[in-house]
Write an enzyme that holds these catalytic residues in place. Structure first.
Site: not given
Ligand code: ZN
Length: 504
Positions: A267-268, A271, A297
């Site tokens: 997830h990170e 980003h 997101e």
């Molecule tokens: Zn996030």
């Protein structure tokens, strides 16, 4: 024109200084969340406010406004998507926004948020909503005040939503979420009527060092560039950057749950790959960032879910993870693992929720935010309203306020309004962009199955990442997909994937 060039150079020099102050504040923030000893807290808070205040003062300097005015003819002589025109346009939008908020208000709000956060951090484990209630009441009041610096809005939440998802409006999001909810509720119902998937093998002991090593290996393969990044441990994982060539992520390991670090890393990294993919020419300017919380997101969700929880990905990565943890996974097949990491259940905590139920958590918060801002829900009635809505969506009432209305930090350390919609907009957009990527490069899943993530990464960099803040989320979506934000691709994705997993 040479005059314009020198005006633009002067603007960029000013913006670079502001950027240096902001990025230095980010570094202090990162340190605070990773390595700083507790004793550093007081001085750190003060240092951060000094930097933020200096950056703000430099940005709202009338000289910046004059430069922007003087640059208008140059901007108008260029195509809309020209880098210089975009820099001037985006800076002007930011500037006109910033000068409407009195510096004194920001000082008051930041001081209040710091206090509120501290009270929340102590009150949450004790489930003591009464402790946070007066702080939340003041937050609501300050959030309304903030919105009213921007008169002429359609809905009082609009100026707050504008902070993170520019150009999005409360009413259109409410309509979109309503459509999504109508589709989601029956899917959730059909899935949760079946026996839950077995994920017990994820919940045996996985030593921290090995989890960290495996997480690093996976995000390196996805395309996170360690020459321009690093991973450190923290309490609540996040991504931050100090320049386009230093974009960092943080992680949290649970030794009794393999899914925690694994998926939060992806997830990170999503980003971070967005930020690392921005055109380096934009360094030090307002263009050097993700364009909205929804688009940001969408990229974390792409790498975490559309790739990281997909069948092709685990066809590739399951032998690797089994190699790393042979004891824990010796009796588990790829199919069981894939089902386990896609377990759907009605759970209490938003951040632990699966792909299907996640958006119900977000919509609950979004609707309550709007009602509070509209004056249709008082803070004192918030826990009851939360529990009632939660019960109607999830079929049970949170046992405590700590795991209910007090579970997320957002309202206790920021505005009420604008804090949550980006998560669901991100899920919707992730599917819309991914569908477009598949149209352009149909064999992406085959490449993922072979552990080659670069074709998808390149497509996203070329079509989304490199633009930074040049286009708003809506402009970007139109450019990339040829259409407007829409839920159909996301619903199709969920139906396809979970229809197969749960034979719907
Ligand atoms: Zn996030």
């Amino acid at each position: 024109m040479s005059d314009s060039k020198s005006l633009l150079a002067e603007l960029k020099t000013r913006l670079l200084e502001i950027n240096d102050l902001e990025m230095s504040a980010s570094l202090l923030n990162w340190d605070q969340s990773t390595y700083m000893p507790n004793g550093g807290a007081g001085a750190r808070g003060r240092q951060l406010s000094t930097l933020v205040k200096l950056a703000q003062e430099k940005f709202i300097d009338p000289a910046v406004g004059k430069l922007l005015d003087a640059l208008r003819p140059y901007e108008e002589s260029l195509p809309y998507d020209h880098d210089d025109a975009s820099l001037i346009r985006v800076t002007r939008n930011d500037y006109e926004h910033a000068i409407k908020v009195p510096p004194q208000f920001l000082v008051e709000f930041n001081t209040h948020s710091t206090d509120s956060y501290q009270v929340w951090a102590e009150a949450r484990p004790k489930n003591d909503f009464n402790k946070v209630r007066p702080y939340l009441e003041k937050t609501l009041d300050l959030s309304r005040q903030y919105a009213n610096f921007f008169p002429g809005y359609d809905h009082i939440a609009d100026p707050l939503i504008d902070l993170s998802d520019k150009d999005m409006k409360a009413e259109s999001i409410r309509k979109l979420f309503g459509e999504l909810r109508a589709e989601l509720v029956p899917i959730v119902k059909k899935i949760t009527e079946q026996p839950p998937a077995d994920d017990s093998f994820l919940r045996v002991t996985y030593p921290e060092a090995k989890q960290l090593a495996f997480g690093e290996k996976i995000v390196r393969q996805l395309g996170y560039d360690f020459n321009r990044g690093r991973i450190d441990k923290t309490h609540h994982p996040f991504m931050t950057k100090f320049s386009l060539t230093d974009v960092r992520i943080t992680t949290r390991v649970k030794e009794n749950y393999l899914g925690e670090a694994l998926f939060s890393n992806m997830h990170e990294a999503g980003h971070a790959m967005y930020e690392q993919g921005i055109n380096l020419e934009y360094e030090g300017t307002p263009l050097a960032g993700g364009t909205s919380s929804g688009v940001h997101e969408s990229q974390s969700r792409t790498w975490e879910n559309l790739v990281g929880r997909s069948c092709p990905f685990w066809e590739y990565a399951f032998p690797l993870i089994q190699d790393e943890f042979p004891e824990q996974l010796k009796n588990v097949s790829m199919e069981q693992f894939y089902k386990g990491v896609n377990k759907v259940e009605k759970s209490l905590i938003r951040t632990d929720a699966d792909e299907v139920t996640y958006n119900l958590h977000v919509m609950l918060r979004f609707d309550l935010e709007l009602r509070m801002l509209e004056g249709n829900l008082e803070v004192k009635d918030l826990p009851a309203a939360w529990n009632e809505r939660f019960n109607s969506d999830f079929g049970f009432t949170p046992p405590t306020d700590g795991n209910g209305v007090m579970q997320d930090v957002h309202w206790y350390a920021g505005f009420i309004g604008g804090a949550f919609q980006g998560y669901t907009l991100g899920n919707i957009l992730s599917a819309q962009y991914y569908q477009t990527a598949l149209g352009a490069v149909p064999n992406i899943p085959d490449q993922v199955r072979r552990g080659d993530f670069s074709p998808l990464h390149q497509w996203l960099t070329e079509n989304l990442y490199r633009h930074g803040r040049k286009f708003t989320a809506n402009e970007l979506t139109r450019r990339v997909t040829g259409g407007e934000l829409a839920i159909a691709p996301y619903i199709r994705y969920l139906r396809g994937k979970y229809g197969e997993l749960y034979s719907l």
